[in-house]
Motif scaffolding. Structure first.
Motif, PDB file in Angstrom:
ATOM      1  N   ILE A  28       0.838  -1.204   0.000  1.00 41.86           N
ATOM      2  CA  ILE A  28       0.000   0.000   0.000  1.00 41.86           C
ATOM      3  C   ILE A  28       0.873   1.255   0.000  1.00 41.86           C
ATOM      4  CG2 ILE A  28      -1.624   1.359   1.377  1.00 41.86           C
ATOM      5  CD1 ILE A  28      -2.893  -1.273   2.265  1.00 41.86           C
ATOM      6  N   ALA A  29       1.908   1.269   0.842  1.00 47.91           N
ATOM      7  CA  ALA A  29       2.800   2.421   0.902  1.00 47.91           C
ATOM      8  C   ALA A  29       3.540   2.619  -0.416  1.00 47.91           C
ATOM      9  CB  ALA A  29       3.806   2.243   2.046  1.00 47.91           C
ATOM     10  N   PHE A  30       3.964   1.511  -1.024  1.00 42.57           N
ATOM     11  CA  PHE A  30       4.689   1.600  -2.294  1.00 42.57           C
ATOM     12  C   PHE A  30       3.822   2.205  -3.387  1.00 42.57           C
ATOM     13  CE2 PHE A  30       5.509  -0.472  -6.412  1.00 42.57           C
ATOM     14  CZ  PHE A  30       6.766   0.071  -6.694  1.00 42.57           C
ATOM     15  N   PHE A  31       2.627   1.634  -3.558  1.00 44.03           N
ATOM     16  CA  PHE A  31       1.741   2.128  -4.617  1.00 44.03           C
ATOM     17  C   PHE A  31       1.254   3.557  -4.325  1.00 44.03           C
ATOM     18  CE2 PHE A  31       0.930  -2.555  -5.282  1.00 44.03           C
ATOM     19  CZ  PHE A  31       1.697  -2.612  -6.431  1.00 44.03           C
ATOM     20  N   GLY A  32       1.075   3.881  -3.030  1.00 48.11           N
ATOM     21  CA  GLY A  32       0.715   5.251  -2.685  1.00 48.11           C
ATOM     22  C   GLY A  32       1.808   6.235  -3.065  1.00 48.11           C
ATOM     23  N   GLY A  33       3.072   5.863  -2.819  1.00 46.60           N
ATOM     24  CA  GLY A  33       4.195   6.720  -3.203  1.00 46.60           C
ATOM     25  C   GLY A  33       4.291   6.896  -4.700  1.00 46.60           C
ATOM     26  N   VAL A  34       4.093   5.797  -5.443  1.00 42.35           N
ATOM     27  CA  VAL A  34       4.120   5.881  -6.913  1.00 42.35           C
ATOM     28  C   VAL A  34       3.036   6.822  -7.413  1.00 42.35           C
ATOM     29  CG1 VAL A  34       3.744   4.571  -9.038  1.00 42.35           C
ATOM     30  CG2 VAL A  34       5.189   3.627  -7.227  1.00 42.35           C
ATOM     31  N   GLN A  35       1.844   6.709  -6.845  1.00 43.89           N
ATOM     32  CA  GLN A  35       0.752   7.582  -7.267  1.00 43.89           C
ATOM     33  C   GLN A  35       1.049   9.048  -6.978  1.00 43.89           C
ATOM     34  OE1 GLN A  35      -2.589   5.904  -5.187  1.00 43.89           O
ATOM     35  NE2 GLN A  35      -3.137   4.530  -6.873  1.00 43.89           N
ATOM     36  N   MET A  36       1.662   9.355  -5.823  1.00 44.38           N
ATOM     37  CA  MET A  36       2.006  10.731  -5.495  1.00 44.38           C
ATOM     38  C   MET A  36       3.043  11.293  -6.472  1.00 44.38           C
ATOM     39  SD  MET A  36       0.119  11.694  -3.025  1.00 44.38           S
ATOM     40  CE  MET A  36       0.957  13.177  -2.499  1.00 44.38           C
ATOM     41  N   ILE A  37       4.016  10.460  -6.860  1.00 44.98           N
ATOM     42  CA  ILE A  37       5.014  10.906  -7.846  1.00 44.98           C
ATOM     43  C   ILE A  37       4.337  11.218  -9.174  1.00 44.98           C
ATOM     44  CG2 ILE A  37       7.013  10.175  -9.199  1.00 44.98           C
ATOM     45  CD1 ILE A  37       7.898   8.540  -6.757  1.00 44.98           C
ATOM     46  N   PHE A  38       3.453  10.328  -9.601  1.00 45.35           N
ATOM     47  CA  PHE A  38       2.762  10.534 -10.871  1.00 45.35           C
ATOM     48  C   PHE A  38       1.891  11.782 -10.818  1.00 45.35           C
ATOM     49  CE2 PHE A  38       2.816   5.783 -12.264  1.00 45.35           C
ATOM     50  CZ  PHE A  38       4.201   5.859 -12.357  1.00 45.35           C
ATOM     51  N   LEU A  39       1.200  11.997  -9.700  1.00 47.50           N
ATOM     52  CA  LEU A  39       0.372  13.193  -9.567  1.00 47.50           C
ATOM     53  C   LEU A  39       1.241  14.458  -9.585  1.00 47.50           C
ATOM     54  CD1 LEU A  39      -2.242  12.105  -6.869  1.00 47.50           C
ATOM     55  CD2 LEU A  39      -2.686  12.602  -9.285  1.00 47.50           C
TER      56      LEU A  39
END
Length: 325
Positions: A278-289
């Motif tokens: 969850i933390a990994f995918f959340g971080g990826v999403q924040m970078i993309f945003l």
């Protein structure tokens, strides 16, 4: 006798310590160009909101009969804006040389620029760093290579690695640059975008003898983001590719969880792995945003159509005459 004119454009930001030596070397080069090529040379200095005495030193200097134009911004707008202002001011010249004021762009190299421009008909002659490791270190050199790899992907033109703002550009090259409407400019990208015939010369920059560079790590990172989001959509494509890879990984992991639950009932699922994912995918999403925000924010700024710079002083000198605009 060529009968041509050349403007030497120098952005200045807190360079009071080196201006004396710079002016001496520039005047020597101007004399050499007049003797060797019968080339009329003028100077354009753009003070980018300096907080020291840079503009006062330039204004007090006796340039003799040589035409000079001194521009001072109302505040610090950045080097890209200063270069744009210098190109705007040099529109009547047959060519212009763009260079830094910190003496890391040796004025003596201008002679070779002019020779290639006149003899070979190049529209632009630029200097590129022959070796980045000796002057910047391995880490910064590697980051530079990565930057040029990213920004040159999927482009119909190339930005030469190691090329900077030290260059000669002729009249039609300047006209093409002035026709570009964007206010938030990455000049190294624009040089490549306009095309024409360009020739590169290797340069080993001398060590900086006075002061420190105003381009720290954070500012360089900010400029890198501006450059990438201005000239390439590669990050957006990488985001799409990463999304596909993550979706495939998630599908495989989901299948693994189903099989583990159905056929290995004694295995207890750990919450640590779930929280990590969850933390990994959340971080990826924040970078993309964040990347998407960069592109959207740049579009908003360009839509406002603000000028790239505002002048506080515009002083022209033709010989002993002084005109304050």
């Amino acid at each position: 006798m060529t009968g041509k004119t050349l403007s030497i454009v120098v952005p200045v930001y807190n360079e009071a310590a080196v201006l004396g030596e710079l002016l001496e070397r520039l005047e020597a080069i101007a004399g050499t160009l007049l003797d060797e090529f019968q080339l009329s040379v003028g100077f354009i200095f753009v003070d980018d909101g300096s907080s020291d005495d840079s503009f006062a030193i330039l204004n007090a200097h006796d340039f003799g009969p040589r035409p000079v134009r001194l521009l001072q911004f109302s505040r610090n707008f950045g080097k890209e804006a200063a270069l744009s202002a210098g190109i705007d001011a040099a529109q009547s010249a047959d060519a212009a040389v763009l260079m830094d004021a910190d003496l890391q762009h040796p004025p003596e190299m201008i002679t070779e620029f002019v020779r290639i421009w006149l003899d070979e008909g190049a529209d632009s002659v630029y200097a590129y760093k022959a070796s980045r490791r000796s002057s910047e270190g391995y880490l910064k050199a590697a980051a530079s290579r990565l930057f040029f790899w990213v920004i040159n992907r999927n482009l119909r033109y190339q930005i030469p690695p190691g090329a900077g703002d030290f260059r000669l550009i002729n009249h039609r090259f300047m006209k093409a640059l002035r026709s570009l409407p964007e206010s938030d400019r990455f000049m190294k990208g624009l040089y490549g975008w306009v095309g024409f015939r360009q020739t590169g010369l290797p340069l080993e920059p001398p060590l900086r003898e006075h002061g420190n560079s105003s381009f720290g790590a954070f500012r360089l990172f900010s400029m890198t983001m501006d450059a990438i989001t201005s000239f390439t959509t590669t990050p957006l494509r990488l985001m799409a590719m990463a999304g596909i890879v993550i979706a495939m990984f998630s599908a495989v992991y989901g299948l693994f969880v189903v099989i583990e639950t159905l056929f290995f009932t004694g295995v207890t699922n750990g919450i640590a792995s779930v929280l990590t994912l969850i933390a990994f995918f959340g971080g990826v999403q924040m970078i993309f945003l964040g990347l998407l925000g960069e592109y959207i924010g740049k579009s908003v700024l360009e839509a406002k159509k603000r000028p790239p710079y505002i002048l506080a002083e515009d002083i022209s000198r033709k010989g002993d005459a002084v005109e304050d605009r």
